[in-house]
Design an enzyme around this catalytic site. Structure first.
Site, short mmCIF file in Angstrom:
data_model
loop_
_atom_site.label_atom_id
_atom_site.label_comp_id
_atom_site.label_asym_id
_atom_site.label_seq_id
_atom_site.Cartn_x
_atom_site.Cartn_y
_atom_site.Cartn_z
CB CYS A 29 -0.93 0.00 1.21
SG CYS A 29 -1.95 -1.49 1.35
CG HIS A 79 -1.29 2.97 4.54
ND1 HIS A 79 -1.52 1.67 4.14
CD2 HIS A 79 -0.57 2.88 5.69
CE1 HIS A 79 -0.96 0.83 5.01
NE2 HIS A 79 -0.38 1.56 5.96
CG ASP A 233 -2.81 0.04 -3.11
OD1 ASP A 233 -3.55 -0.83 -3.59
OD2 ASP A 233 -2.89 0.43 -1.93
#
Length: 272
Positions: A29, A79, A233
């Site tokens: 990610c 993230h 991703d």
């Protein structure tokens, strides 16, 4: 994929440039997200595993658009702020995004929180991807016709836990009816089928979100002049080669979708 139910994505692909061998150079990610925002490889931007904060040295996607007079907005999963996955992210660490409806990371898609400009935790209503899509639709309606804008909508699913999509989507996929990839070992078929059913349910839910977004862009009168990009991703092994999750050097993990639609610049016909 004969199991998938993605009519909106299929139509989008029919009017987009499709890059069928797009890869995530570090299929997990945080590294990919940092590369997408900076145009740099992980060993340059420094985020080569999850939960590492992206530095501010690079010119980010949002900063580049800001310098050209664009408004900037980010909704959903970030993230990129280190290992404080549920903490408030101050403006100076947002890489140039002004409008902000973000939580760093969660996989509780039906009990999902976010922050705006203030350190006040708010909760998405129901399945977070649908609620985030509604927020994006509202942003489009509000900002169409004014200064141009860059809007990033970042969903968490499809991702484990797999059986957490809305029930109406889960009901579409019976594990026993799915066709498994031939590289899923027979000993793992009983584990793979329910995981795949949940994964496809998430995909079907997001497909409807794509349809809603595209319809809002059309209704707002900006369809021809909007660059619309769909990507991810990383992939997911889903028991192919006996593997799970991502960050493995197989197509199932490293290949990602990449569709780019720009009618005014590239025309209305899809191509590969």
């Amino acid at each position: 994929d004969k199991n998938a139910q993605t009519p909106h994505l299929d139509r989008l692909a029919g009017t987009s440039v499709n890059f069928p061998t797009a890869v995530s150079c570090c299929p997990v990610c945080s590294p990919y997200r940092a590369s997408l925002l900076t145009g740099q490889y992980p060993l340059t931007h420094g985020v080569f595993l999850n939960d590492v904060r992206l530095r501010s040295e690079a010119v980010s996607l949002a900063e580049a658009y800001q310098r050209s007079g664009y408004q900037t907005a980010y909704i959903g999963k970030w993230h990129l702020d280190g290992n404080q996955r549920s903490a408030f992210i101050p403006r100076e660490r947002r890489q140039g995004f002004a409008f902000w409806r973000v939580l760093s990371c969660t996989h509780a898609y039906n009990n999902s929180f976010y922050y705006g400009d203030e350190d006040i935790r708010k909760k998405w209503d129901g399945y977070d991807a649908i609620a985030q899509t509604r927020e994006a639709q509202q942003y489009i309606r509000t900002h169409a016709g004014g200064r141009p804008f860059l809007l990033v909508l970042s969903w968490g699913p499809p991702h484990d836990p797999y059986p957490t999509a809305p029930q109406a989507y889960r009901d579409r996929f019976g594990p026993e009816n799915l066709t498994l990839r031939p590289n899923v070992p027979e000993a793992l078929h009983e584990k793979a089928r329910p995981a795949l059913a949940g994964y496809y349910a998430h995909c079907a839910a997001l497909d409807d979100c794509i349809g809603s977004l595209l319809e809002t862009v059309r209704e707002a009168g900006i369809e021809q002049d909007t660059i619309f990009v769909f990507t991810s991703d990383h992939g997911d092994m889903l028991f192919s080669h006996g593997g799970q999750n991502k960050q493995q050097p197989w197509d199932e993990s490293i290949r990602v979708p990449f569709l780019l639609r720009s009618p005014a610049r590239l025309g209305p016909q899809g191509r590969t």
